[in-house]
Design a protein around this motif. Structure first.
Motif, PDB file in Angstrom:
ATOM      1  N   VAL A  19     -37.884 -60.555  37.216  1.00  0.00           N
ATOM      2  CA  VAL A  19     -36.597 -60.482  36.524  1.00  0.00           C
ATOM      3  C   VAL A  19     -36.760 -60.814  35.038  1.00  0.00           C
ATOM      4  CG1 VAL A  19     -34.277 -61.456  36.379  1.00  0.00           C
ATOM      5  CG2 VAL A  19     -35.258 -60.884  38.599  1.00  0.00           C
ATOM      6  N   MET A  20     -37.647 -61.762  34.720  1.00  0.00           N
ATOM      7  CA  MET A  20     -37.926 -62.023  33.303  1.00  0.00           C
ATOM      8  C   MET A  20     -38.439 -60.762  32.614  1.00  0.00           C
ATOM      9  SD  MET A  20     -39.638 -65.786  32.883  1.00  0.00           S
ATOM     10  CE  MET A  20     -40.068 -66.332  34.524  1.00  0.00           C
ATOM     11  N   ALA A  21     -39.284 -60.012  33.326  1.00  0.00           N
ATOM     12  CA  ALA A  21     -39.803 -58.771  32.757  1.00  0.00           C
ATOM     13  C   ALA A  21     -38.690 -57.746  32.558  1.00  0.00           C
ATOM     14  CB  ALA A  21     -40.890 -58.197  33.659  1.00  0.00           C
ATOM     15  N   VAL A  22     -37.815 -57.619  33.548  1.00  0.00           N
ATOM     16  CA  VAL A  22     -36.720 -56.643  33.466  1.00  0.00           C
ATOM     17  C   VAL A  22     -35.733 -57.020  32.360  1.00  0.00           C
ATOM     18  CG1 VAL A  22     -34.749 -55.654  34.685  1.00  0.00           C
ATOM     19  CG2 VAL A  22     -36.895 -56.022  35.897  1.00  0.00           C
ATOM     20  N   VAL A  23     -35.231 -58.240  32.426  1.00  0.00           N
ATOM     21  CA  VAL A  23     -34.195 -58.664  31.484  1.00  0.00           C
ATOM     22  C   VAL A  23     -34.784 -58.910  30.097  1.00  0.00           C
ATOM     23  CG1 VAL A  23     -32.476 -60.442  30.960  1.00  0.00           C
ATOM     24  CG2 VAL A  23     -32.757 -59.616  33.311  1.00  0.00           C
ATOM     25  N   GLY A  24     -35.919 -59.598  30.044  1.00  0.00           N
ATOM     26  CA  GLY A  24     -36.528 -59.902  28.754  1.00  0.00           C
ATOM     27  C   GLY A  24     -36.929 -58.659  27.990  1.00  0.00           C
ATOM     28  N   SER A  25     -37.575 -57.709  28.673  1.00  0.00           N
ATOM     29  CA  SER A  25     -37.964 -56.480  27.987  1.00  0.00           C
ATOM     30  C   SER A  25     -36.742 -55.639  27.617  1.00  0.00           C
ATOM     31  CB  SER A  25     -38.925 -55.656  28.851  1.00  0.00           C
ATOM     32  OG  SER A  25     -38.299 -55.168  30.024  1.00  0.00           O
ATOM     33  N   GLY A  26     -35.674 -55.762  28.414  1.00  0.00           N
ATOM     34  CA  GLY A  26     -34.438 -55.057  28.061  1.00  0.00           C
ATOM     35  C   GLY A  26     -33.830 -55.601  26.787  1.00  0.00           C
ATOM     36  N   ILE A  27     -33.841 -56.929  26.645  1.00  0.00           N
ATOM     37  CA  ILE A  27     -33.318 -57.542  25.419  1.00  0.00           C
ATOM     38  C   ILE A  27     -34.183 -57.148  24.223  1.00  0.00           C
ATOM     39  CG2 ILE A  27     -32.860 -59.724  24.238  1.00  0.00           C
ATOM     40  CD1 ILE A  27     -32.369 -60.947  27.056  1.00  0.00           C
ATOM     41  N   ALA A  28     -35.508 -57.260  24.401  1.00  0.00           N
ATOM     42  CA  ALA A  28     -36.419 -56.908  23.314  1.00  0.00           C
ATOM     43  C   ALA A  28     -36.268 -55.444  22.920  1.00  0.00           C
ATOM     44  CB  ALA A  28     -37.861 -57.203  23.729  1.00  0.00           C
ATOM     45  N   ALA A  29     -36.155 -54.575  23.905  1.00  0.00           N
ATOM     46  CA  ALA A  29     -36.037 -53.148  23.630  1.00  0.00           C
ATOM     47  C   ALA A  29     -34.759 -52.829  22.866  1.00  0.00           C
ATOM     48  CB  ALA A  29     -36.077 -52.370  24.944  1.00  0.00           C
ATOM     49  N   LEU A  41     -35.118 -47.572  26.976  1.00  0.00           N
ATOM     50  CA  LEU A  41     -35.355 -47.463  28.416  1.00  0.00           C
ATOM     51  C   LEU A  41     -36.843 -47.290  28.695  1.00  0.00           C
ATOM     52  CD1 LEU A  41     -34.149 -47.341  31.251  1.00  0.00           C
ATOM     53  CD2 LEU A  41     -33.925 -44.862  30.971  1.00  0.00           C
ATOM     54  N   LEU A  42     -37.532 -46.529  27.858  1.00  0.00           N
ATOM     55  CA  LEU A  42     -38.970 -46.362  28.023  1.00  0.00           C
ATOM     56  C   LEU A  42     -39.684 -47.704  27.907  1.00  0.00           C
ATOM     57  CD1 LEU A  42     -41.480 -44.562  28.321  1.00  0.00           C
ATOM     58  CD2 LEU A  42     -41.441 -44.253  25.826  1.00  0.00           C
ATOM     59  N   GLU A  43     -39.321 -48.470  26.902  1.00  0.00           N
ATOM     60  CA  GLU A  43     -39.931 -49.786  26.711  1.00  0.00           C
ATOM     61  C   GLU A  43     -39.653 -50.689  27.911  1.00  0.00           C
ATOM     62  OE1 GLU A  43     -39.328 -49.537  21.840  1.00  0.00           O
ATOM     63  OE2 GLU A  43     -37.841 -50.517  23.131  1.00  0.00           O
ATOM     64  N   ASN A  44     -38.418 -50.652  28.398  1.00  0.00           N
ATOM     65  CA  ASN A  44     -38.008 -51.464  29.538  1.00  0.00           C
ATOM     66  C   ASN A  44     -38.765 -51.063  30.805  1.00  0.00           C
ATOM     67  OD1 ASN A  44     -34.769 -52.061  31.169  1.00  0.00           O
ATOM     68  ND2 ASN A  44     -36.481 -53.440  30.874  1.00  0.00           N
ATOM     69  N   SER A  45     -38.896 -49.773  31.044  1.00  0.00           N
ATOM     70  CA  SER A  45     -39.545 -49.295  32.268  1.00  0.00           C
ATOM     71  C   SER A  45     -41.039 -49.562  32.270  1.00  0.00           C
ATOM     72  CB  SER A  45     -39.278 -47.800  32.465  1.00  0.00           C
ATOM     73  OG  SER A  45     -39.848 -47.025  31.422  1.00  0.00           O
ATOM     74  N   VAL A  46     -41.692 -49.380  31.124  1.00  0.00           N
ATOM     75  CA  VAL A  46     -43.134 -49.628  31.049  1.00  0.00           C
ATOM     76  C   VAL A  46     -43.436 -51.106  31.276  1.00  0.00           C
ATOM     77  CG1 VAL A  46     -45.130 -49.649  29.500  1.00  0.00           C
ATOM     78  CG2 VAL A  46     -43.650 -47.636  29.602  1.00  0.00           C
ATOM     79  N   PHE A 186     -28.796 -55.435  27.737  1.00  0.00           N
ATOM     80  CA  PHE A 186     -29.175 -54.060  28.053  1.00  0.00           C
ATOM     81  C   PHE A 186     -29.378 -53.838  29.553  1.00  0.00           C
ATOM     82  CE2 PHE A 186     -32.492 -50.793  28.629  1.00  0.00           C
ATOM     83  CZ  PHE A 186     -31.955 -49.731  27.916  1.00  0.00           C
ATOM     84  N   SER A 187     -29.977 -54.806  30.230  1.00  0.00           N
ATOM     85  CA  SER A 187     -30.324 -54.642  31.642  1.00  0.00           C
ATOM     86  C   SER A 187     -29.259 -55.156  32.598  1.00  0.00           C
ATOM     87  CB  SER A 187     -31.642 -55.372  31.945  1.00  0.00           C
ATOM     88  OG  SER A 187     -32.684 -54.876  31.147  1.00  0.00           O
ATOM     89  N   GLY A 188     -28.161 -55.658  32.080  1.00  0.00           N
ATOM     90  CA  GLY A 188     -27.166 -56.297  32.927  1.00  0.00           C
ATOM     91  C   GLY A 188     -26.344 -55.333  33.763  1.00  0.00           C
ATOM     92  N   ILE A 189     -25.674 -55.897  34.756  1.00  0.00           N
ATOM     93  CA  ILE A 189     -24.725 -55.148  35.575  1.00  0.00           C
ATOM     94  C   ILE A 189     -23.524 -56.051  35.811  1.00  0.00           C
ATOM     95  CG2 ILE A 189     -25.968 -55.866  37.669  1.00  0.00           C
ATOM     96  CD1 ILE A 189     -24.895 -53.345  39.059  1.00  0.00           C
TER      97      ILE A 189
END
Length: 232
Positions: A19-29, A41-46, A186-189
């Protein structure tokens, strides 16, 4: 230390880092590419796919499901018992929430901020069904064909791809879904959108289980060995 405690700890840590990877990379992206949703989205998915590979490789010898749907299917298939499944699922939900809190704090945000990102509608729910069926097919198909050592790479690659080919960006995980409700990024719901996603994931779980049982019925040891020789 009991085996169940070790496994639960692995699931807590693994889900938290996922989840840190999903949410953290979403914020960074979203900060690095504020005007390009596709690039974000590319940055988040990779980042998510790469983190999944690393986490599964590291924790697979102990426990590396990180997903209540996967754990439930393991239980129904008789791979784990009821108390173990319960402990792992509780750890997954707790780990997911902890991971979101840490990700929020790392980027200077409130520890908890409920998401306002609404994700709802038949198309997105269908996307979650498809994403979950595909995930189960990848996990259990790889294991049942005698290639458990390749699960990490198969799952990481699948999730990175499913971010793009599913309308929902492939949550495919109730623990991660709940965790993402407490990050307004970015990654929230949105919390109100989570039940629909989870219901779709559970439906995908049932469908995926039936598909796995049909494609990969229980095999004898000799049949498994012969099957591995053919496949590899």
């Amino acid at each position: 230390m009991s085996l169940i405690l070790r496994r639960a700890t692995a699931e807590f840590v693994g889900t938290a880092f996922l989840v840190m990877a999903v949410v953290g990379s979403g914020i960074a992206a979203s900060r690095l590419s504020p005007n390009d949703a596709g690039l974000a989205l590319l940055e988040n998915s990779v980042a998510t796919g790469a983190a999944l590979i690393a986490l599964i490789v590291a924790l697979q010898p102990v426990s590396a499901s990180f997903n209540p749907v996967v754990t439930l299917v393991e239980r129904v298939l008789g791979m784990i018992d009821g108390p173990t499944a319960t402990a792992l699922i509780v750890a997954q939900f707790a780990g997911g929430l902890a991971g979101t809190v840490v990700a929020n704090l790392m980027f200077g945000l409130d520890a908890v901020s409920f998401s306002s990102h609404e994700r709802t509608g038949p198309g997105l729910w269908l996307g979650e069904i498809v994403a979950t069926v595909g995930l189960l097919l990848i996990v259990f198909g790889t294991v049942r064909s005698g290639r458990a050592d390749r699960v990490a790479f198969a799952v990481g690659g699948y999730i990175a791809a499913a971010y793009w080919f599913t309308s929902s960006t492939s949550f495919a995980n109730p623990a991660v879904t709940i965790a993402r409700t407490i990050s307004d990024t970015f990654s929230g719901i949105a919390p109100a959108s989570a039940p629909g996603f989870i219901a779709a994931q559970l439906l995908g779980g049932v469908s995926g289980f039936l598909l796995i049982r049909f494609l990969y019925p229980a095999l004898t040891a000799a049949e498994q060995a012969a099957d591995r020789k053919v496949i590899t």
